[in-house]
Design an enzyme around this catalytic site. Structure first.
Site, PDB file in Angstrom:
ATOM      1  NE  ARG A  94       0.188  -8.531   0.515  1.00 54.01           N
ATOM      2  CZ  ARG A  94       0.167  -9.284   1.598  1.00 54.01           C
ATOM      3  NH1 ARG A  94       0.263 -10.579   1.446  1.00 54.01           N
ATOM      4  NH2 ARG A  94       0.020  -8.761   2.783  1.00 54.01           N
ATOM      5  CB  CYS A 118       3.476 -10.108  -3.234  1.00 58.67           C
ATOM      6  SG  CYS A 118       4.006  -8.511  -2.654  1.00 58.67           S
ATOM      7  NE  ARG A 123       2.725  -6.281   1.178  1.00 60.01           N
ATOM      8  CZ  ARG A 123       2.048  -5.967   0.084  1.00 60.01           C
ATOM      9  NH1 ARG A 123       2.479  -6.381  -1.075  1.00 60.01           N
ATOM     10  NH2 ARG A 123       0.931  -5.261   0.165  1.00 60.01           N
ATOM     11  CG  ASP A 126       2.874  -9.609  12.307  1.00 64.90           C
ATOM     12  OD1 ASP A 126       2.896  -9.252  11.119  1.00 64.90           O
ATOM     13  OD2 ASP A 126       3.557  -9.053  13.175  1.00 64.90           O
ATOM     14  CB  ILE A 331       7.316   0.785   3.182  1.00 58.10           C
ATOM     15  CG1 ILE A 331       7.216   2.288   3.479  1.00 58.10           C
ATOM     16  CG2 ILE A 331       6.014   0.056   3.505  1.00 58.10           C
ATOM     17  CD1 ILE A 331       6.837   2.633   4.898  1.00 58.10           C
TER      18      ILE A 331
END
Ligand code: EPZ
Length: 428
Positions: A94, A118, A123, A126, A331
């Site tokens: 990524r 993932c 993920r 934007d 997160i």
């Protein structure tokens, strides 16, 4: 595929060298695209993700030479031959999205495959795109790619307010802003040490940056950047991972090159759990203060908070702590996949959404387990170090993305661990 076999129960003693940071190197390498002069990175980690970024930059026409057994990366993007980052590479890593900002800043054009999600979450990117659009980029999302163009005069400085903290979006915007016309202000920027390291490298290259490590970064665009030589900062996630090894199975280990300033929130939690951390010029020496560690609560947060990349690892420690621990993952939306694997080893973990409750048990029991993502895989190895009997961790290719020779580093301090082909028994 390889597997790692761990015989639990050994106390660990000795020194573990900590490598350069994967997540710093993965943003420092694309910075080569910002100049046609050579960029040299020292203290580079030898990881499969670094080789993937090397392949990606190569596909654009950049040259990356791995010198001194991969410890030094000599990069040059004097003559780019392509501005297209293909899906077949991006889907493997990524962080490939980090070529978008530099390509736009350098040549005003980029075609970068959208990275898929993932294991740990959707993920999205934007915020990367929002920042670049604020700087004048025209973006067209089609057939799975971002087709990006800068205005004829190039990107222009802008105020970019991030609605949430994003490490990658901060890095893309920071790199793009170095060559934009005028001043860029990144507000609610990520503060991770890897961002500070990137800013230091860009400044060596002639960029004009202030405020990195704080919530607002200000960049004065310049016409061009020059080459530089830059040492990759120590990997705080590898550091924290190996600090947990003596914490989980006893003994005393010094992590060479470690500094508390890289992991203050993590070290505070270790202290609360009864783990002693001593800083010296050589690094961080870690040992339990007494027998069993104590249960604690952990909530992940952007730096300087507790790192999400160490959540799986500290959960392995808390599986054998005295008492009940509560972990909150703020997160990523799906970052407890190590929990069912730890449960196979006898751990008592209840997961509800972003919260996990861990009730400590005396000892875990070795079992065959499956690695699902980079940090989950190493938490299973940590658990295996303390478990009774044999643990076999499969799909260790996840591990090789972020940890150099983990079995060698742990065996050097007394762990009974080896890597074999899947299906082979332990030799030792
Ligand atoms: C970096 O990923 C790291 N990877 C991750 O490490 C780390 O876990 C993460 O930062 C958080 O610290 C690299 O540096 C290569 P984010 P990144 O953008 O940049 C959401 C590891 O194990 N978000 O800070 O992708 C996102 O979904 C890896 O080494 C958006 O919504 O993380 C997440 O919930 C795993 N839109 C949150 O923000 C965006 O445009 C934080 O993501 C970008 C992100």
């Amino acid at each position: 595929m390889d597997q790692i076999i761990v015989q639990g129960g050994a106390e660990l003693r000795g020194e573990i060298p900590i490598a350069g940071a994967k997540n710093a190197c993965l943003t420092l390498m694309p910075a080569t695209l910002l100049t046609d002069e050579p960029l040299t990175l020292t203290n580079a980690p030898r990881l499969s993700d670094i080789r993937t970024m090397t392949a990606l930059l190569g596909s654009l026409g950049a040259e990356v030479a791995a010198l001194q057994d991969g410890r030094v990366l000599a990069l040059s993007s004097h003559d780019l031959t392509s501005h297209r980052a293909d899906y077949d590479i991006v889907r493997r890593m990524r962080a490939s999205i980090l070529v978008l900002g530099p390509l736009l800043a350098r040549d005003g054009v980029a075609e970068v495959s959208l990275p898929g999600g993932c294991a740990i979450g959707a993920r999205p990117v934007d915020l990367h795109l929002m920042a670049l659009e604020r700087m004048g980029a025209e973006l067209d999302l089609r057939d799975g790619y971002v087709h990006a163009r800068a205005p004829s005069g190039g990107l222009r400085g802008a105020v970019v307010e991030f609605p949430l903290v994003s490490v990658g979006a901060t890095e893309n915007a920071l790199m793009a802003a170095t060559l934009a016309r005028g001043t860029t202000e990144l507000r609610n920027a990520a503060r991770e040490p890897e961002i500070v390291d990137l800013a230091r490298c860009l400044r060596r290259m002639g960029a004009r940056i202030e405020g990195e490590g704080g919530g607002t970064i200000t960049i004065e665009g310049v016409d061009r950047l020059r080459g530089a030589t830059h040492p990759v900062v120590t990997d705080r996630i590898e550091l924290g991972t190996y600090m947990l090894a003596p914490a989980i199975c006893g003994g005393e280990v010094t992590c060479l090159g470690g500094r508390i300033e890289l992991l203050e929130a993590f070290c505070e939690r270790l202290d609360a759990a009864g783990i002693h951390v001593e800083e010296s010029p050589r690094g961080l020496t870690v040992a339990r203060r007494n027998g069993r560690v104590s249960a604690i609560d952990v909530t992940t947060a952007p730096f300087p908070g507790f790192p999400t990349d160490l959540q799986a690892q500290i959960m392995a420690l808390l599986c054998t702590a005295e008492g009940v621990s509560h972990l909150e993952e703020t997160i990523f939306e799906n970052r407890f996949m190590h929990a069912p694997e730890l449960a196979r080893m006898g751990a008592r973990i209840e997961v509800h959404g972003g919260r996990a409750t861990v009730t400590g048990v005396e000892r875990l029991r070795g079992a065959p387990v499956m690695a699902t993502d980079l940090r989950a895989s190493v938490s299973l190895i940590l658990a295996g170090l303390a478990a009774e009997g044999e643990t076999i961790v499969r799909r260790v290719y996840h591990l090789d993305r972020g940890y150099e020779h983990v079995e060698e580093k742990l065996a050097a301090v007394g762990a009974r661990i080896e890597r074999t082909r899947e299906g082979e028994a332990a030799h030792g």
